[in-house]
Scaffold this motif. Structure first.
Motif, PDB file in Angstrom:
ATOM      1  N   ASN A  51       4.097  -6.844  -4.354  1.00  0.00           N
ATOM      2  CA  ASN A  51       2.325  -6.328  -5.073  1.00  0.00           C
ATOM      3  C   ASN A  51       1.210  -7.190  -5.681  1.00  0.00           C
ATOM      4  O   ASN A  51       0.138  -6.630  -5.968  1.00  0.00           O
ATOM      5  N   ASN A  52       1.207  -8.057  -5.184  1.00  0.00           N
ATOM      6  CA  ASN A  52       0.413  -9.323  -4.988  1.00  0.00           C
ATOM      7  C   ASN A  52       0.506  -9.906  -3.589  1.00  0.00           C
ATOM      8  O   ASN A  52       0.614 -10.243  -2.808  1.00  0.00           O
ATOM      9  N   THR A  53      -0.460  -9.040  -2.692  1.00  0.00           N
ATOM     10  CA  THR A  53      -0.962  -9.054  -1.148  1.00  0.00           C
ATOM     11  C   THR A  53      -1.088 -10.822  -0.940  1.00  0.00           C
ATOM     12  O   THR A  53      -1.176 -10.579  -0.282  1.00  0.00           O
ATOM     13  N   ALA A  54      -1.519 -11.014  -1.808  1.00  0.00           N
ATOM     14  CA  ALA A  54      -2.210 -12.670  -1.331  1.00  0.00           C
ATOM     15  C   ALA A  54      -0.909 -13.252  -0.633  1.00  0.00           C
ATOM     16  O   ALA A  54      -0.859 -14.078   0.023  1.00  0.00           O
ATOM     17  N   ASP A  97       4.636 -16.106 -13.043  1.00  0.00           N
ATOM     18  CA  ASP A  97       3.784 -15.061 -12.299  1.00  0.00           C
ATOM     19  C   ASP A  97       5.513 -14.516 -11.612  1.00  0.00           C
ATOM     20  O   ASP A  97       6.004 -15.179 -10.833  1.00  0.00           O
ATOM     21  N   ILE A  98       5.503 -13.214 -11.540  1.00  0.00           N
ATOM     22  CA  ILE A  98       6.544 -12.359 -10.679  1.00  0.00           C
ATOM     23  C   ILE A  98       5.718 -11.407  -9.933  1.00  0.00           C
ATOM     24  O   ILE A  98       5.231 -10.283  -9.748  1.00  0.00           O
ATOM     25  N   THR A  99       6.484 -11.428  -8.338  1.00  0.00           N
ATOM     26  CA  THR A  99       5.981 -11.001  -7.298  1.00  0.00           C
ATOM     27  C   THR A  99       7.161 -10.058  -6.006  1.00  0.00           C
ATOM     28  O   THR A  99       8.304 -10.608  -6.522  1.00  0.00           O
ATOM     29  N   LEU A 100       6.725  -9.285  -6.387  1.00  0.00           N
ATOM     30  CA  LEU A 100       7.719  -8.225  -5.490  1.00  0.00           C
ATOM     31  C   LEU A 100       6.932  -8.407  -3.824  1.00  0.00           C
ATOM     32  O   LEU A 100       6.532  -7.890  -3.333  1.00  0.00           O
ATOM     33  N   VAL A 101       8.269  -8.542  -2.645  1.00  0.00           N
ATOM     34  CA  VAL A 101       8.020  -8.686  -2.129  1.00  0.00           C
ATOM     35  C   VAL A 101       9.083  -7.451  -0.912  1.00  0.00           C
ATOM     36  O   VAL A 101      10.395  -7.773  -1.142  1.00  0.00           O
ATOM     37  N   LEU A 102       8.690  -7.008   0.034  1.00  0.00           N
ATOM     38  CA  LEU A 102       9.814  -5.885   0.589  1.00  0.00           C
ATOM     39  C   LEU A 102       9.123  -6.409   1.969  1.00  0.00           C
ATOM     40  O   LEU A 102       8.399  -6.450   2.647  1.00  0.00           O
ATOM     41  N   MET A 103      10.499  -6.531   2.678  1.00  0.00           N
ATOM     42  CA  MET A 103      10.470  -7.352   4.290  1.00  0.00           C
ATOM     43  C   MET A 103      11.757  -6.133   4.865  1.00  0.00           C
ATOM     44  O   MET A 103      13.114  -6.134   4.517  1.00  0.00           O
ATOM     45  N   LEU A 104      10.920  -5.952   6.302  1.00  0.00           N
ATOM     46  CA  LEU A 104      11.666  -5.033   6.857  1.00  0.00           C
ATOM     47  C   LEU A 104      12.125  -6.017   8.149  1.00  0.00           C
ATOM     48  O   LEU A 104      11.381  -6.834   9.042  1.00  0.00           O
ATOM     49  N   THR A 105      13.262  -6.301   8.471  1.00  0.00           N
ATOM     50  CA  THR A 105      13.243  -7.386  10.001  1.00  0.00           C
ATOM     51  C   THR A 105      14.061  -6.140  11.083  1.00  0.00           C
ATOM     52  O   THR A 105      14.736  -5.753  10.429  1.00  0.00           O
ATOM     53  N   ALA A 106      14.333  -6.433  11.808  1.00  0.00           N
ATOM     54  CA  ALA A 106      14.793  -5.879  13.106  1.00  0.00           C
ATOM     55  C   ALA A 106      15.405  -6.628  14.245  1.00  0.00           C
ATOM     56  O   ALA A 106      15.003  -7.843  14.351  1.00  0.00           O
ATOM     57  N   LEU A 139      10.822   3.201   1.459  1.00  0.00           N
ATOM     58  CA  LEU A 139      11.287   2.254   0.389  1.00  0.00           C
ATOM     59  C   LEU A 139       9.841   1.403  -0.976  1.00  0.00           C
ATOM     60  O   LEU A 139      10.031   0.808  -2.274  1.00  0.00           O
ATOM     61  N   CYS A 140       9.262   1.594  -0.040  1.00  0.00           N
ATOM     62  CA  CYS A 140       7.576   0.929  -1.085  1.00  0.00           C
ATOM     63  C   CYS A 140       7.222   1.481  -2.059  1.00  0.00           C
ATOM     64  O   CYS A 140       6.569   1.301  -2.936  1.00  0.00           O
ATOM     65  N   LEU A 141       6.853   2.713  -0.963  1.00  0.00           N
ATOM     66  CA  LEU A 141       6.711   4.006  -1.569  1.00  0.00           C
ATOM     67  C   LEU A 141       7.439   4.021  -3.546  1.00  0.00           C
ATOM     68  O   LEU A 141       7.054   4.125  -5.038  1.00  0.00           O
ATOM     69  N   TYR A 142       8.878   3.381  -3.167  1.00  0.00           N
ATOM     70  CA  TYR A 142       9.659   4.206  -4.526  1.00  0.00           C
ATOM     71  C   TYR A 142       9.683   3.261  -5.457  1.00  0.00           C
ATOM     72  O   TYR A 142       9.676   2.997  -6.549  1.00  0.00           O
ATOM     73  N   ASN A 143       9.085   2.135  -5.195  1.00  0.00           N
ATOM     74  CA  ASN A 143       8.762   0.175  -5.685  1.00  0.00           C
ATOM     75  C   ASN A 143       7.396   0.438  -6.240  1.00  0.00           C
ATOM     76  O   ASN A 143       7.057  -1.029  -6.551  1.00  0.00           O
ATOM     77  N   LYS A 144       6.644   1.328  -6.151  1.00  0.00           N
ATOM     78  CA  LYS A 144       5.590   1.528  -6.730  1.00  0.00           C
ATOM     79  C   LYS A 144       4.328   0.686  -5.539  1.00  0.00           C
ATOM     80  O   LYS A 144       3.932   0.607  -5.687  1.00  0.00           O
ATOM     81  N   LEU A 145       4.599   0.606  -3.785  1.00  0.00           N
ATOM     82  CA  LEU A 145       4.101  -0.262  -3.438  1.00  0.00           C
ATOM     83  C   LEU A 145       3.060   0.329  -2.788  1.00  0.00           C
ATOM     84  O   LEU A 145       4.039   1.178  -1.605  1.00  0.00           O
ATOM     85  N   LYS A 146       1.688   0.187  -3.034  1.00  0.00           N
ATOM     86  CA  LYS A 146       1.024   1.902  -1.524  1.00  0.00           C
ATOM     87  C   LYS A 146       0.944   0.902   0.231  1.00  0.00           C
ATOM     88  O   LYS A 146       1.612  -0.055   0.144  1.00  0.00           O
ATOM     89  N   LYS A 147       1.282   1.999   0.672  1.00  0.00           N
ATOM     90  CA  LYS A 147       0.760   1.791   2.120  1.00  0.00           C
ATOM     91  C   LYS A 147      -0.119   0.472   2.444  1.00  0.00           C
ATOM     92  O   LYS A 147      -0.261  -0.647   3.001  1.00  0.00           O
ATOM     93  N   GLU A 148      -1.270   0.852   1.477  1.00  0.00           N
ATOM     94  CA  GLU A 148      -2.210  -0.527   1.747  1.00  0.00           C
ATOM     95  C   GLU A 148      -1.737  -1.643   1.930  1.00  0.00           C
ATOM     96  O   GLU A 148      -2.255  -3.146   1.772  1.00  0.00           O
ATOM     97  N   ASN A 149      -0.387  -1.876   1.191  1.00  0.00           N
ATOM     98  CA  ASN A 149       0.048  -2.935   0.666  1.00  0.00           C
ATOM     99  C   ASN A 149       1.186  -3.742   1.339  1.00  0.00           C
ATOM    100  O   ASN A 149       2.099  -4.481   1.840  1.00  0.00           O
TER     101      ASN A 149
END
Length: 176
Positions: free
Chosen positions: A41-44, A126-135, A151-161
């Protein structure tokens, strides 16, 4: 300030209690991994040279802890990081210290193929939500990427994030 003290108390209790209360099997997560994508949610925090633009190389289970061997790109060079995490009393929940305090969950796991992680980073106020996909492999099926986007959309993160890692981001050659 009160929030930070409370967070540190929670993490301290989780470290003490979680290390002894749970003997979960982590063997199925150990081994080689590759970061495929991150979102925040904080792209920085995930931009180039941001603290969560991390490339996971390996997960190691030792002494009741999980260690992640990561690399990050700083000033054009890949730097190795070994980050420890401790199990808490909650299912699939871990805590770690990196760029602040972190509480994270293994949200979706298919041990022979991929892991999706949901992480909350507490850095000052600051509280930042970070989602990660690993394989396990650098190339993943499109339905896995789609599941991550959901999962991103469910957590209110747009594709641009979402940042999909390139070979350059993988930092396969580490600095000496």
């Amino acid at each position: 300030m009160k929030q930070m003290k409370l967070l540190l108390l929670i993490i301290g209790l989780a470290l003490v209690r979680g290390t002894y209360a749970h003997k979960e099997r982590h063997e199925n997560l150990t081994g080689s991994w590759h970061t495929i994508a991150v979102a925040a949610n904080n792209t920085a925090k995930i931009k180039k040279e941001g603290p969560f633009r991390l490339s996971l190389h390996q997960i190691i289970a030792k002494d009741g802890k999980l260690y992640g061997e990561f690399s990050e790109r700083k000033k054009g060079k890949c730097i190795r990081l070994l980050l420890a995490s401790h199990k808490t009393d909650k299912e699939n929940q871990y805590v770690s210290i990196y760029s602040g305090a972190n509480i994270f969950y293994f949200t979706h796991v298919k041990p022979d193929e991929y892991i999706m992680v949901t992480l909350y980073n507490y850095d000052g106020n600051d509280i930042t939500l970070v989602l990660m996909l690993t394989a396990r492999q650098l190339n993943v099926r499109e339905e896995i990427k789609k599941k991550f986007e959901e999962l991103c959309l469910y957590n209110k993160l747009k594709k641009e994030n979402i940042v999909y890692f390139t070979k350059h981001d993988q930092c396969e050659k580490l600095a000496p």
